[in-house]
Design a protein around this motif. Structure first.
Motif, PDB file in Angstrom:
ATOM      1  N   GLU A  22       0.834  -1.216   0.000  1.00  0.00           N
ATOM      2  CA  GLU A  22       0.000   0.000   0.000  1.00  0.00           C
ATOM      3  C   GLU A  22       0.864   1.260   0.000  1.00  0.00           C
ATOM      4  OE1 GLU A  22      -0.344  -2.517   2.048  1.00  0.00           O
ATOM      5  OE2 GLU A  22      -2.212  -3.424   1.323  1.00  0.00           O
ATOM      6  N   ASP A  23       1.925   1.276   0.810  1.00  0.00           N
ATOM      7  CA  ASP A  23       2.812   2.443   0.852  1.00  0.00           C
ATOM      8  C   ASP A  23       3.481   2.668  -0.498  1.00  0.00           C
ATOM      9  OD1 ASP A  23       2.182   2.871   3.466  1.00  0.00           O
ATOM     10  OD2 ASP A  23       3.968   1.875   4.278  1.00  0.00           O
ATOM     11  N   GLN A  24       3.969   1.594  -1.100  1.00  0.00           N
ATOM     12  CA  GLN A  24       4.621   1.733  -2.400  1.00  0.00           C
ATOM     13  C   GLN A  24       3.653   2.269  -3.448  1.00  0.00           C
ATOM     14  OE1 GLN A  24       7.202  -1.552  -3.759  1.00  0.00           O
ATOM     15  NE2 GLN A  24       7.001  -2.431  -1.704  1.00  0.00           N
ATOM     16  N   GLN A  25       2.429   1.751  -3.442  1.00  0.00           N
ATOM     17  CA  GLN A  25       1.447   2.209  -4.417  1.00  0.00           C
ATOM     18  C   GLN A  25       1.160   3.698  -4.263  1.00  0.00           C
ATOM     19  OE1 GLN A  25      -2.016  -0.258  -4.075  1.00  0.00           O
ATOM     20  NE2 GLN A  25      -1.027  -2.077  -4.880  1.00  0.00           N
ATOM     21  N   GLU A  26       0.979   4.144  -3.031  1.00  0.00           N
ATOM     22  CA  GLU A  26       0.688   5.560  -2.799  1.00  0.00           C
ATOM     23  C   GLU A  26       1.829   6.448  -3.259  1.00  0.00           C
ATOM     24  OE1 GLU A  26      -2.186   6.888  -1.897  1.00  0.00           O
ATOM     25  OE2 GLU A  26      -2.952   4.843  -2.020  1.00  0.00           O
ATOM     26  N   ARG A  27       3.083   6.043  -2.936  1.00  0.00           N
ATOM     27  CA  ARG A  27       4.240   6.836  -3.346  1.00  0.00           C
ATOM     28  C   ARG A  27       4.377   6.873  -4.865  1.00  0.00           C
ATOM     29  NH1 ARG A  27       8.303   7.624   0.497  1.00  0.00           N
ATOM     30  NH2 ARG A  27       9.379   8.761  -1.168  1.00  0.00           N
ATOM     31  N   LEU A  28       4.151   5.739  -5.514  1.00  0.00           N
ATOM     32  CA  LEU A  28       4.274   5.683  -6.967  1.00  0.00           C
ATOM     33  C   LEU A  28       3.189   6.508  -7.657  1.00  0.00           C
ATOM     34  CD1 LEU A  28       5.172   1.912  -7.428  1.00  0.00           C
ATOM     35  CD2 LEU A  28       6.643   3.849  -7.966  1.00  0.00           C
ATOM     36  N   LYS A  29       1.962   6.420  -7.133  1.00  0.00           N
ATOM     37  CA  LYS A  29       0.883   7.216  -7.727  1.00  0.00           C
ATOM     38  C   LYS A  29       1.159   8.712  -7.577  1.00  0.00           C
ATOM     39  CE  LYS A  29      -2.815   3.803  -7.016  1.00  0.00           C
ATOM     40  NZ  LYS A  29      -4.058   3.514  -6.253  1.00  0.00           N
ATOM     41  N   ALA A  30       1.631   9.097  -6.391  1.00  0.00           N
ATOM     42  CA  ALA A  30       1.955  10.515  -6.161  1.00  0.00           C
ATOM     43  C   ALA A  30       3.073  10.967  -7.096  1.00  0.00           C
ATOM     44  CB  ALA A  30       2.365  10.720  -4.705  1.00  0.00           C
ATOM     45  N   PHE A  31       4.069  10.104  -7.298  1.00  0.00           N
ATOM     46  CA  PHE A  31       5.170  10.439  -8.205  1.00  0.00           C
ATOM     47  C   PHE A  31       4.661  10.578  -9.629  1.00  0.00           C
ATOM     48  CE2 PHE A  31       8.803   9.335 -10.942  1.00  0.00           C
ATOM     49  CZ  PHE A  31       9.755  10.216 -10.457  1.00  0.00           C
ATOM     50  N   ALA A  32       3.746   9.676 -10.031  1.00  0.00           N
ATOM     51  CA  ALA A  32       3.181   9.743 -11.384  1.00  0.00           C
ATOM     52  C   ALA A  32       2.453  11.066 -11.603  1.00  0.00           C
ATOM     53  CB  ALA A  32       2.233   8.562 -11.606  1.00  0.00           C
ATOM     54  N   VAL A  33       1.696  11.492 -10.600  1.00  0.00           N
ATOM     55  CA  VAL A  33       0.988  12.781 -10.699  1.00  0.00           C
ATOM     56  C   VAL A  33       1.981  13.924 -10.834  1.00  0.00           C
ATOM     57  CG1 VAL A  33      -0.488  14.402  -9.464  1.00  0.00           C
ATOM     58  CG2 VAL A  33      -1.051  11.965  -9.459  1.00  0.00           C
ATOM     59  N   SER A  34       3.079  13.876 -10.046  1.00  0.00           N
ATOM     60  CA  SER A  34       4.090  14.944 -10.086  1.00  0.00           C
ATOM     61  C   SER A  34       4.787  15.022 -11.438  1.00  0.00           C
ATOM     62  CB  SER A  34       5.128  14.737  -8.979  1.00  0.00           C
ATOM     63  OG  SER A  34       5.971  13.632  -9.265  1.00  0.00           O
ATOM     64  N   GLN A  35       4.849  13.876 -12.151  1.00  0.00           N
ATOM     65  CA  GLN A  35       5.488  13.846 -13.467  1.00  0.00           C
ATOM     66  C   GLN A  35       4.507  14.138 -14.598  1.00  0.00           C
ATOM     67  OE1 GLN A  35       8.982  13.210 -13.818  1.00  0.00           O
ATOM     68  NE2 GLN A  35       8.772  13.589 -11.624  1.00  0.00           N
ATOM     69  N   GLY A  36       3.238  14.322 -14.247  1.00  0.00           N
ATOM     70  CA  GLY A  36       2.230  14.588 -15.262  1.00  0.00           C
ATOM     71  C   GLY A  36       1.764  13.348 -16.001  1.00  0.00           C
ATOM     72  N   TRP A  37       1.995  12.161 -15.406  1.00  0.00           N
ATOM     73  CA  TRP A  37       1.551  10.916 -16.035  1.00  0.00           C
ATOM     74  C   TRP A  37       0.111  10.633 -15.625  1.00  0.00           C
ATOM     75  CZ3 TRP A  37       6.383   8.039 -13.837  1.00  0.00           C
ATOM     76  CH2 TRP A  37       7.522   8.460 -14.520  1.00  0.00           C
ATOM     77  N   THR A  38      -0.775  10.578 -16.570  1.00  0.00           N
ATOM     78  CA  THR A  38      -2.182  10.277 -16.273  1.00  0.00           C
ATOM     79  C   THR A  38      -2.566   8.856 -16.677  1.00  0.00           C
ATOM     80  OG1 THR A  38      -2.834  11.230 -18.408  1.00  0.00           O
ATOM     81  CG2 THR A  38      -2.883  12.692 -16.478  1.00  0.00           C
ATOM     82  N   ASP A  39      -1.817   8.318 -17.651  1.00  0.00           N
ATOM     83  CA  ASP A  39      -2.092   6.955 -18.125  1.00  0.00           C
ATOM     84  C   ASP A  39      -1.066   6.006 -17.512  1.00  0.00           C
ATOM     85  OD1 ASP A  39      -2.928   4.719 -19.439  1.00  0.00           O
ATOM     86  OD2 ASP A  39      -2.002   5.236 -21.366  1.00  0.00           O
TER      87      ASP A  39
END
Length: 469
Positions: A22-39
């Protein structure tokens, strides 16, 4: 094309270092948002070691990478990808770079487009492998030595106990132990994780409870005075809070619920009814006729609730009047309770069903293994440039679809448990002597202790039972 977010944790790592999925998923999703990745798409290997690439999500990731469906891969840390230097370099050079896939780590900064960046990756891979081997040598063996002696191996103290530092022992905390026993009792009476958690929250401030905490407490053998040593239960040097037979009953009940049996509701047969035609669960409904009359029924869910746009024909099982069906169930159980020979006949019939179901399970398991073997071969063929890659990919897709069908069939098989005659007799005796004096909740608890499923038949109130002692 999409961005792949890959997560991995082994059981030991999560317990030791807190690398939860769960922690890894949250960090990765947050990183994806910061990079502008939506897909983006998550690839999750929960409970798999980093020493091998033989992981379900990793295989799927590699297949999609080589098929050109992925433009970037992101991990929480490099060692989530693999703890073997050889595997890391293989993935980076032979897979990611070959297919122009960018690679990112949330917690580490490197640029794989430069020689220095590649060298840094190699160094990090070396240290990841070294760290893992050191952790295994320093912690795993030490923990197992302590557990083998029946000693607590460290970590957060289980609720119900306190740590005696001087004598290096777990000691029972009486008021917490009472809560633990009540949690087990409530679960066996049919309550859900959430309802038990709400009750436990109202009893103490010593620990926060949610459905996950309750589930873990119900699974832990430490409450029986035993400890898990690499899959083997060993006697601990601490006092038990829960008796072993109670703990085993709880494990069976958890398995039943995982197969689709729901906790007890407000009606006597809630969560126990199964359709004798299609095997779907039964539900309780209330019908109002012109606001003058109210009718109560048990119905097959596949007859009453049909998914939108479904092409599957509705089940033809007729609705059963609640009170007549409940009366029929109780009458049949009482008749069985008065005739031990009929109980033996029921057990013999159920054992036959167990054997038949096990044969089906073994057949499906063998077919799944064969499909997995073929998939391994075709995954390897993805690297053979002399082969028609479109044909290889079509074959992989076909095999993956076949495996999904087999897994779906496997999940739908209900294997009854072979029953203990003495336990069954004791439960019947309890039902015979106490039924007329019990509350609805107590009657539900007695039924659930005795019966796993009640199978209804069309055009009649006759039923058959799958025993659950």
């Amino acid at each position: 094309m999409t961005v792949a977010l890959y997560c991995r944790v082994s059981t030991d790592e999560q317990a030791e270092h807190g690398f939860s999925i769960e922690d890894q998923q949250e960090r990765l999703k947050a990183f994806a948002v910061s990079q502008g990745w939506t897909d983006y798409e998550l690839y999750v290997d929960d409970g798999y070691s980093g020493t091998s690439l033989e992981r379900p999500a990793m295989k799927r990731l590699l297949y999609h990478a080589q098929a050109g469906h992925i433009k970037a891969i992101c991990v929480y840390r490099l060692d989530r990808l693999s703890r073997r230097q050889k595997d890391v370099l293989y993935l980076l050079e032979d897979i990611f770079e070959k297919h122009s896939i960018a690679f990112k780590s949330v917690t580490e900064s490197f640029d794989t487009s430069t020689p220095f960046g590649k060298a840094m990756l190699g160094i990090l891979a070396v240290f990841a492998q070294l760290e893992r081997e050191t952790i295994i040598e320093r912690t795993t063996s030490g923990r197992r030595r302590r557990v083998h002696k029946g000693l607590w191996y460290g970590g957060r103290i289980p609720f119900g106990y306190e740590w005696d530092k001087e004598n290096q022992r777990l000691l029972v905390v009486p008021d917490q132990a009472h809560i633990v026993r009540t949690i087990y009792r409530k679960y066996l009476e049919g309550e859900s994780y959430n309802s038990i958690a709400e009750w436990a929250e109202s009893q103490t401030n010593d620990r926060k409870f949610d459905h996950g905490v309750i589930r873990d407490m119900l699974m832990r053998p430490i409450y029986t005075g035993r400890m898990n040593n690499a899959g083997t239960l060993v006697d601990g040097q601490h006092e038990a809070i829960i008796e072993m037979p109670t703990w085993e009953r709880v494990q069976r009940e958890m398995a039943n619920r995982a197969e689709g049996r729901t906790p007890a509701g407000d009606y006597l047969l809630s969560g126990l009814i199964r359709c004798g035609l299609c095997g779907a669960p039964g539900i309780h409904i209330v019908m109002h006729q012109r606001r003058k009359h109210t009718y109560y029924y048990y119905v097959c869910k596949a007859h009453h609730v049909r998914p939108k746009n479904s092409k599957t024909p509705m089940c033809t099982m007729d609705a059963k009047n609640q009170f007549k069906l409940e009366a029929s169930v109780v009458e049949k159980l009482m008749n069985l309770a008065l005739d031990p020979r009929s109980i033996e006949a029921e057990l013999k019939q159920q054992q036959t069903e167990v054997n038949n179901s096990l044969e089906v399970v073994e057949d499906i398991e063998a077919k799944i293994k064969e499909v997995d073997r073929k998939l391994e071969v075709w995954y390897d063929n993805l690297e053979d440039e002399s082969l028609d890659q479109d044909r290889v990919k079509r074959r992989i897709t076909s095999l993956e679809d076949e495996k999904k069908r087999l897994l779906r069939r496997f999940s739908e098989i209900d294997v009854p448990s072979a029953q203990n005659k003495e336990s069954l007799m004791d439960s019947f005796k309890l039902l015979r002597n106490l039924w007329n004096y019990a509350t609805l909740a107590e009657q539900q608890a007695m039924l659930r202790a005795l019966v796993k499923q009640i199978v209804i038949h069309p055009k009649t109130f006759d039923v058959s039972f799958v025993w659950n002692v």
